[in-house]
Motif scaffolding. Structure first.
Motif: not given
Length: 472
Positions: A48-50, A96-97, A174-180, A270-280
């Motif tokens: 479902l999310t991974d 994503n849909q 985001f976490t990787w479960t929220q990117l969608y 560092i400036k960006g539009s979005h960030a993904l936190i992927a730290v385990g």
């Protein structure tokens, strides 16, 4: 065990991911009564999310990349008779849909399979009440049920680790479960974490057309992988325009409303539009009553299990990402089957992590299995290594593949004990090496097995032939 005893054998499974799902089917196959409790949907986070949604996103990125590179193979695009240069545009909302629909469909198919097999599936939460009872709270009607179980299998998975100074909000961070939930392609995605998840999403968003910055606390991306493979991927990343910051940490990530600001340990912002936190990730074992039931956990909350997935309590088993084994869907599924075979008295081969093939779905993919060259150099095993660049392979040349290699490791006696494949579809190519390792084939036996010409797998045979030692 007699048929009557098997029917009395009630297996209660908490969690319906790959491990819980396979355990349930194996239990029914062996004649047990099986109840499976899942709170979010059969398939769990993996479906479902991974795994399923992320690899679907990566498949879209691969398609976009193939279109972009088609002109190098002589493919031309035209409009109204005029030759044009293709410009790939991504409708991330549609992408994503599609992947969410695919994940939901896969979950539904798995639920139907379980129900058709005779598994009782409860949508709810559960906790152990001692080591022979489980308390279930159904989500639909809120009713509680205390059921007795001869065997309990814990398959509750894990969730993304969150950082206090980089809390995901589902909007910009985001976490990787929220990117969608994203409907538009990020202009600049900053990925914090250079492990498998971080590297995969960095590769995917780069191929989709986002600017990508990757922040790594180590000296290279994918620090746990083969050194040559990690070096190659970092080279490809940089060539493709990914900004990589090695040997640094993100101290803080802030949503500014219009974007994100990531403050590094050295003070650089560092400036960006979005960030993904992927730290385990963190195991979902809290509040399950495991310690009260006498089940041993590590300090991190992972369930300690042996090679047949048994815990410190004889009738309690645990599988998947919540355990001390490798956090892979394939390992979870194997653990689930093994646990049931063991508790039911069937033939149960202990899970050998050394024989597990794993894959990183970057572009190109990295697949590995068995002993590594690093372990050989450290003296943990004796043997030989052969590495062949993929750009010498005729099929690779035909397909325009420039990056990749095949690496084969054998013992001093010539038995295949390890391998690394860096190539498109490495996840498929590694299988022949995994079969060789599982069945203790020699390099000569692997080499004399016919391969198709031309094929990428031909380089595996070439590496095996190169490792032949004359019997003089």
């Amino acid at each position: 065990m007699s048929n009557a005893e098997k029917k009395k054998h009630h297996i209660v499974i908490i969690g319906g991911g790959p491990g819980g799902y396979e355990a349930a089917l194996a239990g029914v196959q062996l004649g047990a009564q099986v109840t499976l409790i899942e709170r979010n949907g059969v398939g769990g986070a993996a479906v479902l999310t991974d795994v399923v949604p992320s690899k679907t996103l990566i498949a879209t990125a691969e398609a976009a990349q193939r279109v972009s590179h088609a002109t190098t193979l002589g493919v031309k695009f035209s409009f109204a008779g005029q030759i044009i240069k293709p410009k790939v545009e991504i409708d991330l909302g549609v992408v994503n849909q599609r992947l969410l629909d695919l994940a939901a469909s896969q979950s539904s198919d798995m639920l139907e399979t379980l129900m058709a097999a005779g598994v009782r599936v409860i949508n709810g939460t559960a906790r152990l009440d001692g080591n022979h009872h489980v308390v279930v709270d159904a989500i639909e009607d809120g009713r509680s049920e205390r059921m007795e179980a001869k065997t309990i299998i814990v398959a509750v998975g894990a969730h993304p680790r969150r950082l206090p100074d980089a809390m995901p909000d589902g909007d910009r961070i985001f976490t990787w479960t929220q990117l969608y939930n994203l409907t538009e392609l990020p202009e600049h995605m900053i990925v914090v974490g250079s492990g498998v998840t971080g590297a995969e999403f960095a590769s995917a968003y780069n191929a989709l057309g986002s600017e990508v910055t990757l922040i790594s606390s180590r000296d290279k991306v994918l620090p746990g992988n083969d050194d040559d493979a990690a070096d190659l991927i970092e080279h490809v990343f940089r060539r493709n325009g990914i900004n990589i910051y090695n040997n640094t940490r993100a101290d803080k990530v802030v949503n500014t409303g219009q974007g994100v600001e990531v403050t590094l340990a050295d003070g650089k912002v560092i400036k960006g539009s979005h960030a993904l936190i992927a730290v385990g990730s963190i195991p979902n074992t809290e509040g399950l009553g495991l310690e009260e039931a006498g089940v041993s956990l590590t300090e991190s909350g992972h369930v300690e299990v042996n090679k047949v997935a048994r815990t410190s309590r004889a009738n309690v088993y645990a599988v998947g990402d919540c355990t001390t084994f490798l956090p892979l869907a394939s390992v979870s599924a194997m653990q689930g089957r093994t646990a049931v075979f063991h508790t039911m008295g069937d033939v149960s081969a202990p899970t050998e992590l050394r024989n597990v093939a794993s894959n990183v779905f970057t572009a190109p993919e990295i697949a590995s299995v068995g002993w590594s060259e690093k372990e050989l150099n450290e003296g943990k095993v004796s043997g030989f290594v052969e590495k062949i660049q993929l750009n010498t392979n005729p099929r690779a040349k035909m397909q325009g593949i420039e990056d990749g290699f095949i690496k084969l490791v054998c013992s001093t006696g010539g038995t295949v004990i390890g391998g690394v494949v860096v190539a498109p579809r490495a996840s498929d190519l590694i299988y022949s090496i995994a079969v060789a390792i599982e069945n203790r084939l020699t390099v000569d036996e692997l080499a004399k097995t016919f391969t198709v010409y031309p094929s990428l797998s031909g380089t595996i045979s070439d590496a095996a032939r190169a490792l032949h030692r004359p019997n003089i």
